[in-house]
Each structure stands twice: as structure tokens, then as C-alpha cells.
Motif scaffolding. Structure first.
Motif, short mmCIF file in Angstrom:
data_model
loop_
_atom_site.label_atom_id
_atom_site.label_comp_id
_atom_site.label_asym_id
_atom_site.label_seq_id
_atom_site.Cartn_x
_atom_site.Cartn_y
_atom_site.Cartn_z
N GLY A 1 0.80 -1.21 0.00
CA GLY A 1 0.00 0.00 0.00
C GLY A 1 0.83 1.26 0.00
O GLY A 1 2.06 1.21 0.04
N GLY A 2 0.15 2.39 -0.06
CA GLY A 2 0.82 3.69 -0.09
C GLY A 2 0.83 4.28 -1.49
O GLY A 2 0.61 3.57 -2.47
N PRO A 3 1.09 5.59 -1.58
CA PRO A 3 1.07 6.25 -2.90
C PRO A 3 2.26 5.84 -3.75
O PRO A 3 3.37 5.68 -3.23
CB PRO A 3 1.13 7.73 -2.54
CG PRO A 3 1.80 7.77 -1.21
CD PRO A 3 1.40 6.50 -0.49
N VAL A 4 2.03 5.66 -5.02
CA VAL A 4 3.08 5.29 -5.98
C VAL A 4 2.85 6.09 -7.25
O VAL A 4 1.72 6.18 -7.72
CB VAL A 4 3.04 3.77 -6.30
CG1 VAL A 4 4.04 3.43 -7.40
CG2 VAL A 4 3.32 2.95 -5.05
N LEU A 5 3.88 6.71 -7.79
CA LEU A 5 3.74 7.48 -9.02
C LEU A 5 4.26 6.73 -10.24
O LEU A 5 3.91 7.07 -11.36
CB LEU A 5 4.46 8.83 -8.90
CG LEU A 5 3.81 9.84 -7.96
CD1 LEU A 5 4.51 11.19 -8.11
CD2 LEU A 5 2.32 9.98 -8.24
N ALA B 1 -3.84 -1.90 -11.15
CA ALA B 1 -5.13 -1.92 -10.42
C ALA B 1 -4.88 -1.94 -8.93
O ALA B 1 -5.57 -1.22 -8.17
CB ALA B 1 -5.95 -3.13 -10.86
N ALA B 2 -3.92 -2.74 -8.48
CA ALA B 2 -3.62 -2.81 -7.04
C ALA B 2 -3.14 -1.45 -6.54
O ALA B 2 -3.55 -0.99 -5.46
CB ALA B 2 -2.57 -3.89 -6.77
N LEU B 3 -2.30 -0.78 -7.32
CA LEU B 3 -1.77 0.53 -6.89
C LEU B 3 -2.87 1.58 -6.87
O LEU B 3 -2.94 2.40 -5.94
CB LEU B 3 -0.62 0.96 -7.80
CG LEU B 3 0.62 0.08 -7.78
CD1 LEU B 3 1.68 0.62 -8.73
CD2 LEU B 3 1.20 -0.02 -6.37
N VAL B 4 -3.73 1.58 -7.88
CA VAL B 4 -4.81 2.57 -7.92
C VAL B 4 -5.77 2.33 -6.75
O VAL B 4 -6.20 3.28 -6.08
CB VAL B 4 -5.56 2.52 -9.27
CG1 VAL B 4 -6.84 3.33 -9.23
CG2 VAL B 4 -4.65 3.01 -10.40
N SER B 5 -6.06 1.06 -6.48
CA SER B 5 -6.95 0.76 -5.34
C SER B 5 -6.32 1.20 -4.03
O SER B 5 -7.02 1.57 -3.08
CB SER B 5 -7.24 -0.75 -5.27
OG SER B 5 -8.13 -1.12 -6.30
N ALA B 6 -4.98 1.17 -3.97
CA ALA B 6 -4.29 1.55 -2.74
C ALA B 6 -4.04 3.06 -2.67
O ALA B 6 -3.40 3.53 -1.75
CB ALA B 6 -2.96 0.81 -2.64
N GLY B 7 -4.53 3.79 -3.65
CA GLY B 7 -4.43 5.24 -3.58
C GLY B 7 -3.34 5.87 -4.41
O GLY B 7 -2.99 7.02 -4.20
N ALA B 8 -2.81 5.13 -5.37
CA ALA B 8 -1.76 5.69 -6.23
C ALA B 8 -2.35 6.83 -7.08
O ALA B 8 -3.52 6.82 -7.39
CB ALA B 8 -1.17 4.63 -7.14
#
Lengths: 231, 231
Positions: A176-180, A224-231
């Protein structure tokens, strides 16, 4: 999201404005989607605005269909910020990857040039991908066109905005956490020297599933996992 | 996972046993993958066992290639338990869905028969899907063949083993926990009466992304999220 979507890249969408759908898009709306006066259209500018427009007239002009509508409502969405760097898989698999990245809410895709990568898409291919991204935007309802960016090397991707995550089977499950920036390795896998450079640049390694995924599956599932986690 | 994979569905894999790859699979291994004596093969039985086998001989017998190997190591994996119920999308999109579900670690797929579903795959189609699942198993390294199950109605799926999750845009983002059945709605969306029956049966509604996904994208992305969460 059952309203029919159209793409107007060159119009500023504002409530009360009239717009006319012409050409292939009008033909498709009338003959395939069977839109009628009184129906709503969903109008995308591809730059963050989606309008609801009420159809006021469906007519043939000089042998071609035209759909005239008036904008009733405009909503704006923030720009998706995740860039996915992934090798261009061959053939239809690249098309599927672009469609999938659009559907899951990535911001852009850039071809990743790494040691084991075989194919770099040419200009004609890029134009085709822009069309796929536009079709996908209308189909899935997103407000921003998925951008097809210029190729980048691993070092170029690592030097860009972060946090950066490399999809890598040996990494821990994504936490989790933001990723660019998401980097997907070639199907032969990252080379040890590449992983070392990524770690040295501060990138995180994360796994997104129990098995070896094809490039396009890994890109879409991980995005999809990153966007769901707030990316 | 760079070793070449072969599928032996009818053999009990045990250390020390010899096996001979023949036919198309041997031709592919020798002429395309260029395996040689001393290389390792990855041998899948599709029922939980994966063996590492050392190639002892590559030869032509009666005009056809044969690869003889001896099993050096056998590992077993627990059976993946997630069943994905999803409408069969048309054409290549069904093939892509099966390949994707296999790669992300789903246990089985069953065609979901719902009110708005157009296509039910026939017997020839099912045989083709089994071949796609076998190819995918070898490519991604999984120990269990993705099972292609019989069609089910919504009520049949809801009556089966749970917990059950329906992918539904109006649901809250998926929050984790074990799930045995994932139900993907048709692209026209679940009907209100279907959602009411699902809620009454104790199923959870969960969203897996910000946009409307095509059936095959939703199935693969949601299954990946559930497998990552421990389904």
C-alpha cells in the motif's frame, strides 16, 4: 454508466453549450447504439471533464447522420498520476494492455526499454494505441485519456517522479501507499544488475501475485492494485 | 521460472522416475525452446505437483523428437480455492480471461448465466479453453490447472461455498479476507433484483476500481485482488 459515450477532444465542455456529433461516431451512435432524442450522451474531453448532454435532434445531413445535443451537466475528475513503465508486448497483447491500463485507472503508459526487450512500438503503432485509449475511455467512463508516453530506459524511469515500485516476484507483497511510477519487467525477468540499480535509486520491489505473469497481465493487475491503494 | 514447462496430466510424479516427452510438446521443446541434455524441465501434472526433471537424452525416434528426462525433485502446492463466476465474453476476450485468471492464481472459472448474458460457451469452446489453461499453467508456473467448470446461474453461485463477493461499482472497495466465490456481473451491470438476491444470500458487494471494466478485465483484476488478500 449505460449512457453512450463520445469523445470531443477539441471542445471546452460547458453547461448550456450545444454540440453536434458527426461522422463515424454519429453513425455508430444512431445505427448501433440506437440513441434517440431525449437520451443522454456522455461526452469526454479526455482532459478531465465529462459532460452529460441531452440529445435534441437526430437527423441526416448531406447523407450522413448527425446527433445534436446540449450539455446539461459537467463533472471534473483529478488527473490520474500513476505512470506504468512496461515493455511493449507483441501484437494484440499490447492493445489489450492499453485497454486494461485505461480501465483500471492508470494515468499513462511509457514503453520500457530494458536489456531483454525485443519490441519498441513505432509511430503508426502509437497512433493506433491512442485510438484504443480513446475507445477505452468512452467504454469505461474515465475522464482522462490514458496517455501514451515516450520510451524510457530503466535509469530514466528511476530518475523520474516517485515513489517508484518495481513489480518483481522476489519482492514482498505490495503493502500500500502512494506510488507514481510502476515498472514492469520483461517476461525474462529483471536482470540482477537492474534490480541493484533500482534498489540503489530507492525504488521498492513488490510482488503482485503468486505466479509469473505475462507483461500485459502484470501491468494491469499491478496498476489496479496501486490505484486501489491510492496511487 | 525460466525453465521450459511441460504438462503430463496422466503421470504420478515421483523422484527418480523417468519420463519421455513426445509429439508436439517434444518438437516445441527441441526446435523452439532449444532444450539440451543437462537442462532442467519443469513438469506439471496439473493436480498440484510440479517436478524438476533433468534432461538425459534428446533424440529422434521414427522421425519425431523425443526428450527423455529423470525427475530430480517434486514440489506440491495447495489447491487454489477461488472460483470465479463470470459471463463468457465474446471471441478472444474469453481466451484472454482464462489465461489471465490462470496467471493470477484463481482455482476455477464457471460461466455465469445471468439475465443480460449473451453467450454460453459450447463443448468445442470448452475444450479449447482447457488447452489455453494448460498453456497458461506451463507459462506462469502454477501447479494446478485452472478448472473450467459447468455454467451456473446467479442463484446457483450464491448457494455454493462462500464467502461470496459480487464485483459491483456501487460496493465499497474490497477490504480483504478469505473469499471462495467471486461473481462478475455482465457488462450491462447487475440488475437491481439480482443485487437484492445476492444481499439476501449474505454475499458482499465490493468494487475493484474506479471505472467500468470489461468482463475479462474485471474478472482478472478482482481475482488478483482476492488472491493477494488470501482468498
Amino acid at each position: 454508466m449505460t449512457r453512450h459515450g463520445v469523445y470531443f477532444p477539441d471542445v471546452i465542455l460547458a453547461v448550456g453549450e450545444a454540440l453536434t456529433v458527426t461522422g463515424e461516431e454519429a453513425h455508430h451512435a444512431v445505427r448501433v447504439k440506437r440513441v434517440e432524442v431525449g437520451d443522454d450522451l456522455r461526452v469526454h474531453d479526455g482532459r478531465g471533464a465529462v459532460a452529460r448532454a441531452r440529445i435534441e435532434e437526430v437527423a441526416k445531413a448531406r447523407g450522413s447522420w448527425e446527433v445534436r445535443a446540449r450539455i446539461a451537466e459537467v463533472t471534473r475528475a483529478p488527473e490520474p498520476r500513476l505512470t506504468v513503465f512496461a515493455a511493449a508486448p507483441k501484437g494484440d497483447r499490447l492493445d489489450a494492455m492499453i485497454d486494461g491500463l485505461s480501465q483500471v485507472g492508470a494515468g499513462s503508459w511509457r514503453p520500457l526499454l530494458a536489456a531483454r526487450i525485443a519490441v519498441e512500438p513505432g509511430g503508426g503503432r502509437i497512433a493506433r494505441l491512442d485510438r484504443i485509449a480513446a475507445e477505452s475511455m468512452k467504454q469505461c467512463g474515465r475522464a482522462w485519456l490514458l496517455r501514451i508516453g515516450p520510451p524510457a530506459t530503466l535509469d530514466g524511469a528511476l530518475a523520474g517522479p516517485g515513489p517508484v515500485v518495481l513489480a518483481e516476484a522476489s519482492g514482498a507483497p505490495f503493502a500500500g501507499g502512494p506510488v507514481l511510477a510502476l515498472l514492469i519487467g520483461p517476461e525474462g525477468g529483471w536482470e540482477p544488475a537492474e534490480l541493484a540499480r533500482a534498489r540503489a535509486a530507492g525504488a521498492a520491489l513488490a510482488s503482485f501475485g503468486p505466479h509469473t505473469m505475462r507483461t500485459e497481465t502484470a501491468a494491469v493487475v499491478a496498476a489496479a492494485a496501486l490505484v486501489s491503494a491510492g496511487a
